[in-house]
Enzyme design. Structure first.
Site, PDB file in Angstrom:
ATOM      1  N   ASP A 238      49.643  58.387  27.251  1.00  0.00           N
ATOM      2  CA  ASP A 238      50.766  58.462  28.183  1.00  0.00           C
ATOM      3  C   ASP A 238      50.559  57.597  29.420  1.00  0.00           C
ATOM      4  O   ASP A 238      51.509  56.993  29.923  1.00  0.00           O
ATOM      5  CB  ASP A 238      51.082  59.916  28.565  1.00  0.00           C
ATOM      6  CG  ASP A 238      49.874  60.725  28.983  1.00  0.00           C
ATOM      7  OD1 ASP A 238      48.781  60.157  29.217  1.00  0.00           O
ATOM      8  OD2 ASP A 238      50.005  61.972  29.076  1.00  0.00           O
ATOM      9  N   THR A 239      49.313  57.506  29.903  1.00  0.00           N
ATOM     10  CA  THR A 239      49.075  56.653  31.071  1.00  0.00           C
ATOM     11  C   THR A 239      49.270  55.185  30.717  1.00  0.00           C
ATOM     12  O   THR A 239      49.759  54.400  31.537  1.00  0.00           O
ATOM     13  CB  THR A 239      47.663  56.876  31.636  1.00  0.00           C
ATOM     14  OG1 THR A 239      47.458  58.274  31.818  1.00  0.00           O
ATOM     15  CG2 THR A 239      47.492  56.181  32.973  1.00  0.00           C
ATOM     16  N   THR A 261      49.651  66.354  35.810  1.00  0.00           N
ATOM     17  CA  THR A 261      48.581  67.336  35.657  1.00  0.00           C
ATOM     18  C   THR A 261      47.249  66.700  36.020  1.00  0.00           C
ATOM     19  O   THR A 261      46.415  67.294  36.698  1.00  0.00           O
ATOM     20  CB  THR A 261      48.546  67.858  34.206  1.00  0.00           C
ATOM     21  OG1 THR A 261      49.812  68.441  33.899  1.00  0.00           O
ATOM     22  CG2 THR A 261      47.452  68.888  34.029  1.00  0.00           C
TER      23      THR A 261
END
Length: 494
Positions: A238-239, A261
């Protein structure tokens, strides 16, 4: 040109979303069509992901996206890194995937280092040492369930597992492969020789593909629901997707924080830095799109505040995020500081209790109110971000002229302003949906609509953002507090 419709499946550690992205040749419009919680499940004292529940929600969201769009051109999945499923040659799971916060990896790093020296592992993989890296999970897996890895046909990370169920592919996308600490970014290959030394089987490791590569068409069993959409690998970490969507306009060096998160704090480089100095500072070299490297450090992030909120809700004190942040200004600045990366904060039963225990051990007064906890967490995060950016400058020579804050955490205006004040540079917040946008943009690469990082970033610039300018009158207070913070965390392996 005809509008392209792509579905970005963005799975986070707290929730998942299905985003319908429409591309008209100049702009990408994003519409969230389905959102669902992602909760770990406890069984026999261990934490697992409910991956079948995620699959079911994902299909429900994709059906909605197809109904809205009429036709889906492609689908791609991104998620957090490191966690995996083992499948047989029919794609069936051999067991439920463990969640990275599970305690089975407690003490495992030291056992691994006794067989493969820490510095050798870093020289080969360039990855930050975190107890939940896939390498350590596999070592724990082999000892807890001997023989299961050898029985697996393939190991697939979470997005790759879902791609397999969509189209039958048996590959891992490179940005996520790099998070495993089993991948050599220089050789472009799995470190099978090191895994052999750890008695970890390697036959189950799949081939690795690049972001933007087509994996296949949706399997016949899903075509009545989803049509004949192609499945295209985005940056499945995702990053990696979020950084692909950074709307870079700054001249010179720029940094980023993918804020959620976890906070991933770093810079984009053309190649890895795997020096003795980077090893000593415990920085990571994760893969980026188009061969770039994400040189960064994982910081605990807004998990600290999310867990406090969960606990307060369990105790009957429900407080929404905006109300909580509105009360922060009334709290005395810098009254309490913690090290966000202290190991006790990874998965405590009681986060506020863990924070107060940390404070008492360091002769700081325990906190009483939610706003006091929020201010402590946010100020401590800013100081940790500042520390990491200073280390980046020392290790890379990059002068940071501005910082892009991406993802859901970019909505926290107070945190963004404090970061600008503490660093003395502008902070650019947004896009808030950077991960979904980056996912969609790399699917468009796979569809042939975009070519190269420059074209991807040009489209990313057509997204809303907010600028936070540094307030020079506040810098002295941050400098003074940073010295106190540095002394407090000096015993930590940086």
């Amino acid at each position: 040109m005809a509008t392209r419709n792509v579905a970005a499946v963005d799975l986070g550690a707290e929730s998942g979303r299905i985003i319908l992205a429409r591309f008209d040749g100049q702009h990408v419009g994003l519409e969230e069509v389905h959102r669902f919680p992602n909760r770990s499940v406890m069984l026999h004292g261990h934490r697992f992901w409910n991956v079948l529940g995620l699959w079911d929600e994902m299909l429900a969201g994709l059906r909605k996206a197809r109904n809205l769009a009429g036709t889906l051109d492609s689908i791609g999945v991104d998620s957090w890194g490191v966690d995996y499923g083992l499948v047989d040659n029919h794609g069936f799971l051999l067991g439920q995937p463990f969640q990275y916060r599970d305690h089975r990896t407690d003490g495992i790093m030291e056992q691994v280092f006794a067989l493969v020296p820490r510095d050798l592992l870093y020289r080969r993989t360039g990855i930050q040492f975190l107890p939940f890296n896939t390498l350590f999970q596999l070592y724990a897996h082999e000892r807890m369930q001997p023989g299961e890895i050898a029985r697996a046909h393939r190991l697939l990370l979470i997005p790759d597992l879902l791609h397999n169920w969509l189209c039958g592919s048996l590959t891992i996308e490179r940005t996520n492969a790099t998070t495993t600490q089993c991948w050599d970014p220089i050789a472009g290959a799995w470190v099978t020789d090191l895994l052999d030394r750890l008695a970890i089987p390697t036959a189950m490791l799949p081939s690795v593909v690049e972001a933007g590569e087509e994996l296949g068409k949706v399997l016949p069993e899903w075509r009545s629901d989803l049509g004949t959409a192609r499945v295209v690998a985005p940056a499945t970490h995702d990053t990696g997707s979020a950084i692909a969507a950074t709307p870079v306009q700054l001249a010179g060096g720029w940094g980023y924080i993918s804020s959620g998160t976890w906070s991933l704090v770093g810079v984009e480089l053309p190649r890895p830095i795997m020096t003795a100095e980077a090893f000593a500072a415990n920085f990571t070299n994760e893969g980026g799109v188009f061969g770039t490297t994400r040189f960064l450090k994982n910081v605990m992030g807004l998990w600290l505040l999310q867990e406090c909120q969960r606990q307060w809700t369990r105790d009957g004190h429900v407080m929404d995020y905006d109300s909580l942040l509105a009360d922060v200004d009334a709290v005395t600045p810098f009254a309490a500081l913690i090290d966000p990366d202290d190991a006790r904060f990874l998965a405590p039963e009681n986060m506020s209790g863990a924070i107060n225990a940390y404070l008492v051990e360091r002769e700081q007064a325990p906190l009483q109110t939610p706003a006091a906890f929020a201010r402590c967490i946010m100020e401590s995060l800013v100081l940790r971000y500042r520390e990491v950016f200073h280390q980046i400058r020392e290790l890379t020579g990059t002068v940071i002229n501005g910082v892009h804050v991406l993802g859901g955490g970019a909505r926290n205006a107070q945190l963004n302003q404090w970061l600008a004040d503490a660093l003395g540079v502008p902070v650019i917040a947004g896009p808030y949906e950077a991960t979904a946008l980056g996912n969609a943009l790399m699917q468009l690469v796979g569809l042939g609509e975009l070519r190269g990082l420059a074209e991807v970033r040009a489209i990313a610039q057509n997204t809303p953002e907010q600028m936070f300018s540094p307030r020079t009158a506040h810098l002295a207070a941050w400098n003074e507090t940073a010295q106190r913070f540095s002394t407090m965390v000096s015993s930590r392996v940086r």
